[in-house]
Write a protein that holds these residues in place. Structure first.
Motif, mmCIF file in Angstrom:
data_model
loop_
_atom_site.group_PDB
_atom_site.id
_atom_site.type_symbol
_atom_site.label_atom_id
_atom_site.label_comp_id
_atom_site.label_asym_id
_atom_site.label_seq_id
_atom_site.Cartn_x
_atom_site.Cartn_y
_atom_site.Cartn_z
ATOM 1 N N GLU A 1 0.778 -1.215 0.133
ATOM 2 C CA GLU A 1 -0.093 0.068 -0.093
ATOM 3 C C GLU A 1 0.832 1.403 0.242
ATOM 4 O OE1 GLU A 1 -2.316 -0.597 3.422
ATOM 5 O OE2 GLU A 1 -0.899 0.257 4.794
ATOM 6 N N VAL A 2 0.497 2.140 -0.931
ATOM 7 C CA VAL A 2 1.031 3.504 -0.853
ATOM 8 C C VAL A 2 -0.003 4.700 -0.415
ATOM 9 C CG1 VAL A 2 1.930 5.421 -2.369
ATOM 10 C CG2 VAL A 2 2.726 2.933 -2.593
ATOM 11 N N THR A 3 0.457 5.274 0.614
ATOM 12 C CA THR A 3 -0.278 6.276 1.195
ATOM 13 C C THR A 3 0.206 7.842 0.830
ATOM 14 O OG1 THR A 3 -0.730 4.962 3.121
ATOM 15 C CG2 THR A 3 -1.371 7.247 3.387
ATOM 16 N N ASP A 4 -0.713 8.473 0.150
ATOM 17 C CA ASP A 4 -0.499 9.873 -0.311
ATOM 18 C C ASP A 4 -1.228 10.966 0.295
ATOM 19 O OD1 ASP A 4 1.380 9.537 -2.359
ATOM 20 O OD2 ASP A 4 -0.071 8.235 -3.495
ATOM 21 N N LEU A 5 -0.521 12.002 0.795
ATOM 22 C CA LEU A 5 -1.184 13.279 1.388
ATOM 23 C C LEU A 5 -0.494 14.317 1.220
ATOM 24 C CD1 LEU A 5 -0.654 13.692 5.133
ATOM 25 C CD2 LEU A 5 0.170 11.415 3.914
ATOM 26 N N LEU A 6 -1.339 15.484 1.081
ATOM 27 C CA LEU A 6 -0.555 16.730 1.003
ATOM 28 C C LEU A 6 -0.908 17.221 2.520
ATOM 29 C CD1 LEU A 6 -1.539 18.731 -2.035
ATOM 30 C CD2 LEU A 6 0.764 17.864 -1.233
ATOM 31 N N ALA A 7 0.357 17.606 3.317
ATOM 32 C CA ALA A 7 -0.042 17.671 4.894
ATOM 33 C C ALA A 7 -0.432 19.077 4.930
ATOM 34 C CB ALA A 7 1.336 17.772 5.363
ATOM 35 N N ILE A 8 -1.161 19.231 6.019
ATOM 36 C CA ILE A 8 -2.208 20.178 6.609
ATOM 37 C C ILE A 8 -1.486 20.762 7.870
ATOM 38 C CG2 ILE A 8 -4.408 21.101 7.310
ATOM 39 C CD1 ILE A 8 -5.775 19.183 5.228
ATOM 40 N N ASP A 9 -1.300 21.843 7.860
ATOM 41 C CA ASP A 9 -0.590 22.629 8.940
ATOM 42 C C ASP A 9 -1.475 23.810 9.463
ATOM 43 O OD1 ASP A 9 1.374 24.582 10.393
ATOM 44 O OD2 ASP A 9 2.456 22.659 10.088
ATOM 45 N N GLU A 10 -1.321 24.198 10.664
ATOM 46 C CA GLU A 10 -2.122 25.316 10.996
ATOM 47 C C GLU A 10 -1.920 26.732 10.492
ATOM 48 O OE1 GLU A 10 -1.537 25.919 15.377
ATOM 49 O OE2 GLU A 10 -2.637 23.848 15.847
ATOM 50 N N ASP A 11 -0.640 26.838 9.933
ATOM 51 C CA ASP A 11 -0.219 27.873 9.131
ATOM 52 C C ASP A 11 -0.309 27.781 7.632
ATOM 53 O OD1 ASP A 11 1.215 30.010 7.893
ATOM 54 O OD2 ASP A 11 3.121 29.789 8.950
ATOM 55 N N VAL A 12 -1.485 28.611 7.248
ATOM 56 C CA VAL A 12 -2.087 28.467 6.004
ATOM 57 C C VAL A 12 -0.861 28.980 4.858
ATOM 58 C CG1 VAL A 12 -4.484 28.452 6.699
ATOM 59 C CG2 VAL A 12 -3.325 30.860 5.907
ATOM 60 N N GLU A 13 0.166 29.836 5.425
ATOM 61 C CA GLU A 13 0.864 30.415 4.291
ATOM 62 C C GLU A 13 2.093 29.278 3.844
ATOM 63 O OE1 GLU A 13 0.533 33.284 2.889
ATOM 64 O OE2 GLU A 13 -1.477 33.521 3.879
ATOM 65 N N LEU A 14 2.068 28.151 4.647
ATOM 66 C CA LEU A 14 3.422 27.146 4.400
ATOM 67 C C LEU A 14 3.011 26.691 3.109
ATOM 68 C CD1 LEU A 14 3.503 25.523 7.641
ATOM 69 C CD2 LEU A 14 5.096 27.041 6.716
ATOM 70 N N LEU A 15 4.101 26.349 2.109
ATOM 71 C CA LEU A 15 3.991 25.696 0.888
ATOM 72 C C LEU A 15 3.508 24.430 1.175
ATOM 73 C CD1 LEU A 15 7.571 26.971 -0.646
ATOM 74 C CD2 LEU A 15 5.354 27.837 -0.996
ATOM 75 N N PRO A 16 2.842 23.827 -0.055
ATOM 76 C CA PRO A 16 2.524 22.498 0.133
ATOM 77 C C PRO A 16 3.577 21.454 0.286
ATOM 78 C CG PRO A 16 1.580 23.733 -1.694
ATOM 79 C CD PRO A 16 2.479 24.574 -1.263
ATOM 80 N N LEU A 17 3.354 20.563 1.128
ATOM 81 C CA LEU A 17 4.185 19.233 1.392
ATOM 82 C C LEU A 17 3.598 18.204 0.978
ATOM 83 C CD1 LEU A 17 7.076 19.124 3.023
ATOM 84 C CD2 LEU A 17 5.844 18.432 4.924
ATOM 85 N N LEU A 18 4.185 17.404 -0.001
ATOM 86 C CA LEU A 18 3.589 16.024 -0.541
ATOM 87 C C LEU A 18 4.572 14.956 0.296
ATOM 88 C CD1 LEU A 18 2.098 14.229 -2.410
ATOM 89 C CD2 LEU A 18 4.173 14.603 -3.791
ATOM 90 N N ILE A 19 3.632 14.243 0.903
ATOM 91 C CA ILE A 19 4.092 12.834 1.595
ATOM 92 C C ILE A 19 3.731 11.630 1.114
ATOM 93 C CG2 ILE A 19 4.304 11.797 3.951
ATOM 94 C CD1 ILE A 19 3.851 14.425 5.149
ATOM 95 N N ARG A 20 4.805 10.606 0.661
ATOM 96 C CA ARG A 20 4.425 9.503 -0.004
ATOM 97 C C ARG A 20 5.075 8.391 0.895
ATOM 98 N NH1 ARG A 20 4.269 8.647 -6.436
ATOM 99 N NH2 ARG A 20 2.133 7.775 -5.455
ATOM 100 N N ARG A 21 4.230 7.639 1.373
ATOM 101 C CA ARG A 21 4.573 6.293 2.194
ATOM 102 C C ARG A 21 4.441 4.979 1.596
ATOM 103 N NH1 ARG A 21 2.871 7.443 8.180
ATOM 104 N NH2 ARG A 21 5.178 6.774 8.824
ATOM 105 N N VAL A 22 5.011 4.083 1.651
ATOM 106 C CA VAL A 22 4.797 2.855 1.148
ATOM 107 C C VAL A 22 5.181 2.012 2.154
ATOM 108 C CG1 VAL A 22 7.250 2.808 0.173
ATOM 109 C CG2 VAL A 22 5.477 1.338 -0.802
#
Length: 608
Positions: free
Chosen positions: A93-114
């Protein structure tokens, strides 16, 4: 190591979406991110294989498992996506997400976990960003154990992982073996983002899951289609800008409305047309703050920074910018060869009189169920309504943004009536000052004009525009906006005509005009998904509950395996156009809420 990637483009409906309410990425069922605009929803792509080939940018992470069965699911009550391979040798299984942080100004962070759930598997990673819609020459370099991607004039990217990365033709590649229970993690983000480091994946995953689950947990929908309504709500929230409050029409551009055709548009913007549907859907599900935030964004379009009224456009950038000039990306072959691939949307220059009705309907709903209108807000509303009273008899291009000749369209006239009607209702309920006599005179004049000019006695139904005998899917809104009774004989004869002309197995076409001068484009398009859900609601309101129930269940089967919808359907019920389409999911929520209440025998249906 040989490059690992799919040989062909995947179908539109073979994708899930992940997002952080600043950007979004599409992940296909083979483990590839083949569409991703970064760092904003409407920024240039860094991965664009969906509209060309892997040479336009792709990020694949997949096991080498021959003949494995593939599945995609969302982790429950979230927008965290999991792609699974079930093979004889292993389950991965590969889990994909764009991380959500309290700071809305942060750049998108792509996380892929296998992770290998069972057995053992060899994994392949191939990350090849191609910046600026693959127009810029992207170069990759090693920076310690990380890989950095850069192109002239473009923001840089950085990829890290807990497995060794190598360079190959300006791409990051890796090949590694995982045993049962073992996992690997890769993070892609801004080149200077301190969060781009391994070891924090668990924290980002738990924060992101908590955000989505807390949000969807506030929904007050408890009906029989809760899973589909919740998925639609989550898709709408994903398409919402946390920074601005605007909602995208769709996350993508260039996906064709007909295979190999020219109807390929950029929908990464906000349409005023969708305003009342958006407000209705959020209010109906109990998300008052989202509706209020959207209306605050809309108010910023109605007046400038000094509070003076401005021209209302058909659509805007999510940051409120008004000019969205079209350009063609001639270097991209298009999805399935559909060209040209366009970015920008020239519809911002068009005149569409219907937007005033959708705007005022949204204002009315928010005042009824959300924030009360301010003094300045009412002054602007009066100016908008006066503009409608003065110009409702003009021609325009209509709701479907026709690129042919202008006409007197029924839907535009209908929504002008809605604009004046909702303003009168609001002023009456709130005891606000208004030129009631003049407005009521205009409302009656529009009403009479619709019944006299757009009713064809010989055909026995309403017509799309003056001088035409054609039907239009937007007519389905006539009883939904309460212009005509849902069981009025003339409306029922129009509904029957629509069924005979525009409906195919519950899928409703916007129009079937063979004359290219009508929309100014070659070829045809698919059935419009939002119209199909409007049709269900019309059936339910007309008392045809059994048929409405069946048609609704059929439409639910046309969703992709994740419960997402694009803009249109082909004759086989497969997806066409940009995806996921907000208007489709808005219409689904409306139909589900109304039909569920009627099937439950509750006549006190929530009404705008």
């Amino acid at each position: 190591m040989a490059e690992q990637h799919p040989a062909t483009q995947r179908p539109i409906d073979a994708h899930g979406i992940i997002g952080d309410m600043r950007s979004a990425a599409l992940v296909d069922d083979q483990g590839s991110i083949d569409f991703f605009c970064w760092p904003e929803f409407d920024s240039p792509t860094i991965f664009c294989a969906l509209l060309d080939s892997p040479s336009a940018g792709i990020f694949q992470l997949a096991p080498a498992l021959a003949n494995a069965r593939r599945q995609q699911i969302y982790l429950p009550d979230s927008n965290v996506l999991q792609t699974r391979w079930l093979g004889n040798e292993a389950v991965v299984e590969v889990t994909d997400l764009l991380a959500i942080d309290e700071d809305v100004e942060l750049l998108p962070l792509l996380i892929r976990r296998v992770r290998v759930v069972s057995g053992r598997a060899r994994l392949h990673l191939h990350c090849a960003p191609r910046l600026d819609y693959a127009r810029a020459t992207t170069q990759a370099r090693m920076d310690g154990a990380a890989v950095c991607f850069q192109a002239p004039g473009q923001p840089g990217l950085r990829l890290v992982g807990d497995r060794p990365l190598q360079l190959e033709q300006d791409a990051a590649v890796a090949e590694f073996l995982l045993e049962q229970g073992q996992s690997a993690e890769f993070i892609l983000g801004g080149s200077d983002d301190p969060r781009v480091q391994c070891g924090a994946g668990d924290l980002h995953l738990s924060r992101t899951l908590r955000f989505w689950r807390d949000w969807i947990g506030r929904s007050n929908y408890r009906g029989r289609w809760r899973e589909m309504v919740n998925r639609s709500a989550l898709a709408l929230k994903l398409l919402t800008s946390r920074r601005h409050g605007a909602i995208l029409a769709a996350a993508t551009f260039g996906l064709p409305e007909s295979p190999g055709g020219v109807r390929n548009w950029d929908y990464r913007y906000t349409w005023v047309r969708d305003a009342s549907f958006t407000v209705y859907a959020f209010m109906r599900l109990g998300y008052v703050e989202e509706a209020n935030a959207y209306m605050r964004w809309l108010r910023g379009r109605v007046s400038d920074c000094h509070g003076k009224p401005t021209k209302l456009n058909v659509l805007y950038g999510i940051d409120g910018r008004q000019e969205l000039p079209e350009a063609e990306l001639a270097h991209l072959s298009g999805h399935g060869g559909a060209q040209p691939v366009r970015i920008g949307n020239q519809a911002y220059e068009q005149v569409q009189l219907d937007i005033f009705g959708e705007l005022l309907d949204a204002v009315y709903l928010v005042n009824k169920y959300g924030e009360g209108i301010s003094h300045e807000g009412w002054k602007h509303t009066v100016q908008v309504v006066d503009r409608v009273c003065a110009g409702w008899q003009h021609k325009d291009v209509g709701i479907w943004e026709m690129r042919g000749e202008q006409h007197h369209f029924l839907h535009s006239r209908l929504m002008c009536w809605v604009a004046v009607d909702r303003a009168i209702r609001l002023a009456s309920k709130r005891s606000l000052p208004a030129p009631f006599a003049r407005w009521d005179q205009a409302r009656q004049a529009i009403y009479d004009d619709i019944w006299s000019q757009f009713w064809n006695e010989e055909r026995g139904h309403f017509v799309q525009h003056i001088g035409s005998t054609a039907l239009d899917g937007s007519m389905l809104l006539m009883p939904l906006v309460r212009f005509v009774g849902a069981r009025d004989p003339r409306w029922l004869s129009t509904l029957e005509a629509i069924e005979n002309s525009l409906v195919r197995d519950g899928m409703v076409y916007r129009y079937r005009n063979d004359d290219s001068r009508i929309d100014g484009l070659d070829g045809t398009e698919g059935a419009f998904a939002a119209c199909s859900f409007w049709y269900v609601e019309c059936l339910a309101r007309a008392g045809r509950l059994e048929q409405a129930h069946l048609e609704f269940e059929q439409l639910l089967r046309y969703a992709n395996p994740l419960g997402l919808y694009a803009e249109e359907f082909d004759p086989h019920g497969r997806h066409l156009g940009n995806t996921p389409q907000a208007l489709t999911h808005l219409a689904l929520i409306s139909a589900a809420c109304f039909l569920d209440r009627r099937l439950s025998g509750d006549k006190e249906v929530w009404q705008p």
